[in-house]
Design an enzyme around this catalytic site. Structure first.
Site, PDB file in Angstrom:
ATOM      1  N   HIS A  85       0.831  -1.169   0.081  1.00  0.00           N
ATOM      2  CA  HIS A  85       0.106  -0.003   0.058  1.00  0.00           C
ATOM      3  C   HIS A  85       0.919   1.175  -0.035  1.00  0.00           C
ATOM      4  O   HIS A  85       1.879   1.362   0.563  1.00  0.00           O
ATOM      5  CB  HIS A  85      -0.819   0.085   1.213  1.00  0.00           C
ATOM      6  CG  HIS A  85      -1.635   1.044   1.527  1.00  0.00           C
ATOM      7  ND1 HIS A  85      -1.558   2.200   1.736  1.00  0.00           N
ATOM      8  CD2 HIS A  85      -3.482   1.211   1.162  1.00  0.00           C
ATOM      9  CE1 HIS A  85      -2.655   3.098   1.450  1.00  0.00           C
ATOM     10  NE2 HIS A  85      -3.494   2.412   1.249  1.00  0.00           N
TER      11      HIS A  85
ATOM     12  N   ASP B 101       0.943   4.067   1.539  1.00  0.00           N
ATOM     13  CA  ASP B 101       1.483   4.616   2.750  1.00  0.00           C
ATOM     14  C   ASP B 101       2.289   3.712   3.489  1.00  0.00           C
ATOM     15  O   ASP B 101       3.327   4.140   4.199  1.00  0.00           O
ATOM     16  CB  ASP B 101       0.311   4.868   3.570  1.00  0.00           C
ATOM     17  CG  ASP B 101      -0.765   5.829   3.161  1.00  0.00           C
ATOM     18  OD1 ASP B 101      -0.270   6.944   2.486  1.00  0.00           O
ATOM     19  OD2 ASP B 101      -1.829   5.563   3.343  1.00  0.00           O
ATOM     20  N   LYS B 102       2.131   2.585   3.360  1.00  0.00           N
ATOM     21  CA  LYS B 102       2.932   1.543   3.780  1.00  0.00           C
ATOM     22  C   LYS B 102       4.329   1.119   3.140  1.00  0.00           C
ATOM     23  O   LYS B 102       5.546   1.037   4.030  1.00  0.00           O
ATOM     24  CB  LYS B 102       2.350   0.019   3.841  1.00  0.00           C
ATOM     25  CG  LYS B 102       1.232   0.004   4.987  1.00  0.00           C
ATOM     26  CD  LYS B 102       1.958   0.002   6.223  1.00  0.00           C
ATOM     27  CE  LYS B 102       1.129   0.601   7.418  1.00  0.00           C
ATOM     28  NZ  LYS B 102       1.891   0.985   8.718  1.00  0.00           N
TER      29      LYS B 102
ATOM     30  N   GLU C 268      10.295  11.370   7.311  1.00  0.00           N
ATOM     31  CA  GLU C 268       9.201  11.254   6.584  1.00  0.00           C
ATOM     32  C   GLU C 268       9.445  10.867   5.043  1.00  0.00           C
ATOM     33  O   GLU C 268      10.545  11.520   4.479  1.00  0.00           O
ATOM     34  CB  GLU C 268       8.365  12.711   6.850  1.00  0.00           C
ATOM     35  CG  GLU C 268       8.154  13.352   8.102  1.00  0.00           C
ATOM     36  CD  GLU C 268       7.477  12.466   8.945  1.00  0.00           C
ATOM     37  OE1 GLU C 268       6.387  11.678   8.380  1.00  0.00           O
ATOM     38  OE2 GLU C 268       7.345  12.700  10.093  1.00  0.00           O
TER      39      GLU C 268
ATOM     40  N   GLU D 276      14.777  15.391   9.927  1.00  0.00           N
ATOM     41  CA  GLU D 276      15.749  15.890  10.844  1.00  0.00           C
ATOM     42  C   GLU D 276      16.597  14.343  11.420  1.00  0.00           C
ATOM     43  O   GLU D 276      15.791  13.565  11.798  1.00  0.00           O
ATOM     44  CB  GLU D 276      15.220  16.613  11.976  1.00  0.00           C
ATOM     45  CG  GLU D 276      14.487  17.740  11.504  1.00  0.00           C
ATOM     46  CD  GLU D 276      13.144  17.240  11.071  1.00  0.00           C
ATOM     47  OE1 GLU D 276      12.577  17.920  10.061  1.00  0.00           O
ATOM     48  OE2 GLU D 276      12.307  16.913  11.848  1.00  0.00           O
TER      49      GLU D 276
ATOM     50  N   LYS E 130      -5.768  -4.334   0.322  1.00  0.00           N
ATOM     51  CA  LYS E 130      -6.525  -3.894   1.524  1.00  0.00           C
ATOM     52  C   LYS E 130      -7.440  -5.136   1.916  1.00  0.00           C
ATOM     53  O   LYS E 130      -7.920  -5.436   1.087  1.00  0.00           O
ATOM     54  CB  LYS E 130      -7.305  -2.591   1.311  1.00  0.00           C
ATOM     55  CG  LYS E 130      -6.322  -1.458   0.849  1.00  0.00           C
ATOM     56  CD  LYS E 130      -7.151  -0.187   0.640  1.00  0.00           C
ATOM     57  CE  LYS E 130      -7.496   0.339   1.871  1.00  0.00           C
ATOM     58  NZ  LYS E 130      -8.205   1.736   1.630  1.00  0.00           N
TER      59      LYS E 130
ATOM     60  N   PHE F 248      -7.874  -3.998 -10.779  1.00  0.00           N
ATOM     61  CA  PHE F 248      -7.043  -3.312  -9.975  1.00  0.00           C
ATOM     62  C   PHE F 248      -5.562  -3.636 -10.359  1.00  0.00           C
ATOM     63  O   PHE F 248      -4.989  -4.437  -9.781  1.00  0.00           O
ATOM     64  CB  PHE F 248      -7.310  -3.801  -8.456  1.00  0.00           C
ATOM     65  CG  PHE F 248      -6.600  -3.092  -7.412  1.00  0.00           C
ATOM     66  CD1 PHE F 248      -5.474  -2.124  -7.679  1.00  0.00           C
ATOM     67  CD2 PHE F 248      -6.587  -3.432  -6.079  1.00  0.00           C
ATOM     68  CE1 PHE F 248      -4.947  -1.482  -6.811  1.00  0.00           C
ATOM     69  CE2 PHE F 248      -5.798  -2.691  -5.123  1.00  0.00           C
ATOM     70  CZ  PHE F 248      -5.156  -1.972  -5.296  1.00  0.00           C
TER      71      PHE F 248
ATOM     72  N   ASP G 285      -1.870   5.812  -6.070  1.00  0.00           N
ATOM     73  CA  ASP G 285      -2.179   6.538  -5.301  1.00  0.00           C
ATOM     74  C   ASP G 285      -0.824   7.351  -4.504  1.00  0.00           C
ATOM     75  O   ASP G 285      -0.219   6.400  -4.273  1.00  0.00           O
ATOM     76  CB  ASP G 285      -2.822   6.088  -4.179  1.00  0.00           C
ATOM     77  CG  ASP G 285      -4.351   6.657  -3.898  1.00  0.00           C
ATOM     78  OD1 ASP G 285      -4.429   7.889  -4.135  1.00  0.00           O
ATOM     79  OD2 ASP G 285      -5.238   6.027  -3.280  1.00  0.00           O
ATOM     80  N   ALA G 286      -0.984   8.480  -4.137  1.00  0.00           N
ATOM     81  CA  ALA G 286       0.439   8.780  -3.508  1.00  0.00           C
ATOM     82  C   ALA G 286       0.300   8.249  -2.135  1.00  0.00           C
ATOM     83  O   ALA G 286      -0.709   8.091  -1.650  1.00  0.00           O
ATOM     84  CB  ALA G 286       0.387  10.560  -3.436  1.00  0.00           C
TER      85      ALA G 286
ATOM     86  N   ARG H 287       0.280   7.584   7.890  1.00  0.00           N
ATOM     87  CA  ARG H 287      -1.236   7.850   7.743  1.00  0.00           C
ATOM     88  C   ARG H 287      -2.177   6.836   8.006  1.00  0.00           C
ATOM     89  O   ARG H 287      -3.252   6.781   7.989  1.00  0.00           O
ATOM     90  CB  ARG H 287      -1.459   8.149   6.212  1.00  0.00           C
ATOM     91  CG  ARG H 287      -1.149   9.513   5.600  1.00  0.00           C
ATOM     92  CD  ARG H 287      -1.952  10.205   4.509  1.00  0.00           C
ATOM     93  NE  ARG H 287      -1.561   9.254   3.678  1.00  0.00           N
ATOM     94  CZ  ARG H 287      -1.915   9.731   2.114  1.00  0.00           C
ATOM     95  NH1 ARG H 287      -2.446  10.915   2.147  1.00  0.00           N
ATOM     96  NH2 ARG H 287      -1.396   8.918   1.190  1.00  0.00           N
ATOM     97  N   LYS H 288      -1.426   5.625   8.685  1.00  0.00           N
ATOM     98  CA  LYS H 288      -2.104   4.375   8.840  1.00  0.00           C
ATOM     99  C   LYS H 288      -2.125   3.941  10.189  1.00  0.00           C
ATOM    100  O   LYS H 288      -1.902   3.011  10.553  1.00  0.00           O
ATOM    101  CB  LYS H 288      -1.826   3.049   7.948  1.00  0.00           C
ATOM    102  CG  LYS H 288      -2.200   3.506   6.452  1.00  0.00           C
ATOM    103  CD  LYS H 288      -3.847   3.295   6.242  1.00  0.00           C
ATOM    104  CE  LYS H 288      -4.286   3.451   4.989  1.00  0.00           C
ATOM    105  NZ  LYS H 288      -4.153   5.030   4.357  1.00  0.00           N
TER     106      LYS H 288
ATOM    107  N   LYS I 165      10.400   7.264  13.432  1.00  0.00           N
ATOM    108  CA  LYS I 165      10.879   8.042  14.528  1.00  0.00           C
ATOM    109  C   LYS I 165      11.769   7.130  15.505  1.00  0.00           C
ATOM    110  O   LYS I 165      11.568   5.993  15.544  1.00  0.00           O
ATOM    111  CB  LYS I 165       9.561   8.567  15.345  1.00  0.00           C
ATOM    112  CG  LYS I 165       8.855   9.409  14.706  1.00  0.00           C
ATOM    113  CD  LYS I 165       7.542   9.659  15.457  1.00  0.00           C
ATOM    114  CE  LYS I 165       6.427  10.793  14.695  1.00  0.00           C
ATOM    115  NZ  LYS I 165       5.379  10.924  15.071  1.00  0.00           N
TER     116      LYS I 165
ATOM    117  N   LYS J 261      11.385   9.511  20.921  1.00  0.00           N
ATOM    118  CA  LYS J 261      10.004  10.122  20.444  1.00  0.00           C
ATOM    119  C   LYS J 261       8.839   9.196  21.168  1.00  0.00           C
ATOM    120  O   LYS J 261       8.844   7.975  21.031  1.00  0.00           O
ATOM    121  CB  LYS J 261       9.711  10.174  19.091  1.00  0.00           C
ATOM    122  CG  LYS J 261      10.484  11.214  18.216  1.00  0.00           C
ATOM    123  CD  LYS J 261      11.866  11.098  18.148  1.00  0.00           C
ATOM    124  CE  LYS J 261      12.345  12.075  17.102  1.00  0.00           C
ATOM    125  NZ  LYS J 261      13.966  12.256  17.103  1.00  0.00           N
TER     126      LYS J 261
ATOM    127  N   ASP K 149       5.699   9.220  21.057  1.00  0.00           N
ATOM    128  CA  ASP K 149       4.741   8.802  20.156  1.00  0.00           C
ATOM    129  C   ASP K 149       5.087   7.350  19.980  1.00  0.00           C
ATOM    130  O   ASP K 149       4.072   6.666  19.790  1.00  0.00           O
ATOM    131  CB  ASP K 149       4.978   9.330  18.663  1.00  0.00           C
ATOM    132  CG  ASP K 149       4.155  10.903  18.973  1.00  0.00           C
ATOM    133  OD1 ASP K 149       3.251  10.765  19.902  1.00  0.00           O
ATOM    134  OD2 ASP K 149       4.499  11.695  18.088  1.00  0.00           O
TER     135      ASP K 149
END
Length: 390
Positions: A17, A19-20, A45, A58, A169, A234, A242-243, A248-249, A269, A273, A275
């Site tokens: 995918h 994003d992955k 990123e 960074e 998906k 597909f 798709d960008a 995002r997931k 990260k 971090k 998060d």
């Protein structure tokens, strides 16, 4: 009283995918730095689109991790995922690297100095969750959504199903009776395929055996509703279709919507971090509470301030299923594990290069690895928690 009979749905996305793909590249960069310098700092990123990858962020780490090496890592990640299509090919896509030095103002709040423990890399809230729905102590819908896609990816990469593409998906709707998962109400599977002549019916014939082997016996019945490639063809998949962006997931990465999420992404990260590291710690603690049979379900929230080492709050919710007082647990969790960023990293051995493998099929519900990967899935606090709970 919580509802006992209901339907609940979670989705997963494959390693191909868009994003992955970006999560994978960002975590490959994290591992590259940590492998050479365990206390490196990385906030990376990635953006991916038609035959283009852009890496920005960074870092603070060894000069050996050059821009050319990072571009090479990105290509190798894309190659391993399996993209060799005209619109996104590991060998000839353009890779731009725009990493620069970490802000000194952020670093001054995080670095330890003058006998002061290092602070959190940012403010924020993090959640951990565990429940008795599956042996992995994970919510069933997200666990089986992941298993379906991982099984299909293994079939594709092994050569058993070469017609399948990397992008896919899944979505699983599970029926609960008396609060327990008992069967699949509906299944959605959209997978890229390399043969443009295949129909949705053809694709279902390929994937159905793998879906069935990924689910518990008896969970699929004649009443289960199937949607396989419901839009039809597909063929154009991945970043060409798709960008993609890192991070995002986040619901796919955690509990599939069955538990709260603090909002911060994990991939790209380093473990200073919170998060990332505190979300792992919260899952670790919640899983041990449930494994210790102190509750059927457990949600834990931790909160931090940038530059401050200790959590501002520790919150425990046993959802009315607890065998002990939640306030006692809130105090006891601080005793069985130091919850400062350094304490979490040392306890869970998070300064190792273990993150690229987390980038697809969920950060939780996985088997701990010998090198420290998925260490937050261990249940080695059970005895200590039972003692605290009395």
């Amino acid at each position: 009283m919580a509802r006992q009979d209901y339907l609940f749905t979670s989705e997963s996305v494959s390693e191909g995918h868009p994003d992955k793909v970006c999560d994978r590249i960002s975590d490959a960069v994290v591992d590259a730095y940590l492998k050479l310098m365990p206390d490196a700092r990385v906030a990376c990123e990635t953006l991916a689109t038609t035959n283009r990858i852009v890496i920005a962020g960074e870092t603070r780490g060894p000069a050996e991790v050059t821009k050319d090496y990072i571009a090479h890592l990105a290509r190798m990640a894309v190659k391993d995922i399996g993209y060799e299509q005209d619109g996104f090919h590991w060998e000839n896509c353009d890779v731009a690297v725009h990493l620069h030095a970490q802000s000194a103002h952020i670093a001054q709040g995080v670095d330890a100095a003058d006998n002061k423990d290092e602070g959190a890399g940012d403010q924020g809230i993090m959640f951990g969750y565990a429940c008795r729905e599956t042996p992995e102590l994970m919510p069933a819908p997200i666990l089986y959504s992941h298993k379906i896609l991982k099984t299909l990816a293994e079939a594709r990469k092994s050569g058993r199903e070469p017609v399948l593409g990397p992008d896919a998906k899944s979505q699983v709707t599970i029926r609960y009776v008396n609060g327990q998962p008992v069967g699949v109400s509906s299944l959605v599977l959209s997978t890229q395929h390399l043969d443009a002549s295949l129909t949705s019916h053809d694709v279902r014939a390929i994937v159905e055996p793998y879906i069935r082997q990924s689910l518990p016996d008896g969970w699929i019945s004649g009443e289960t509703v199937w949607h396989v490639n419901p839009t039809g063809a597909f063929v154009i998949g991945g970043p060409d279709g798709d960008a993609g962006l890192t991070g995002r997931k986040i619901i796919v990465d955690t509990y599939g919507g069955a538990a709260p999420h603090g909002g911060g992404a994990f991939s790209g990260k380093d473990p200073t971090k919170v998060d990332r590291s505190a979300a792992y710690a919260a899952r670790y603690l919640a899983k041990n509470v449930v494994a210790a049979e102190l509750a059927e379900r457990c949600t834990i929230q931790l909160s931090y301030a940038i530059g401050v080492s200790e959590p501002l709050s520790v919150y425990v919710d046993l959802h009315g299923t607890g065998q002990c007082d939640e306030a006692v647990l809130e105090k006891g969790l601080r005793e069985v594990m130091r919850l400062s960023p350094r304490g979490i990293r040392e306890h869970l051995k998070l300064n190792n290069a273990i993150y690229e493998r987390t980038s697809a099929y969920g950060h939780f519900g996985r088997e701990p690895d010998a090198d420290g990967g998925f260490s937050w899935e261990k249940t080695d606090l059970v005895d200590a928690l039972r003692t605290i709970a009395g």
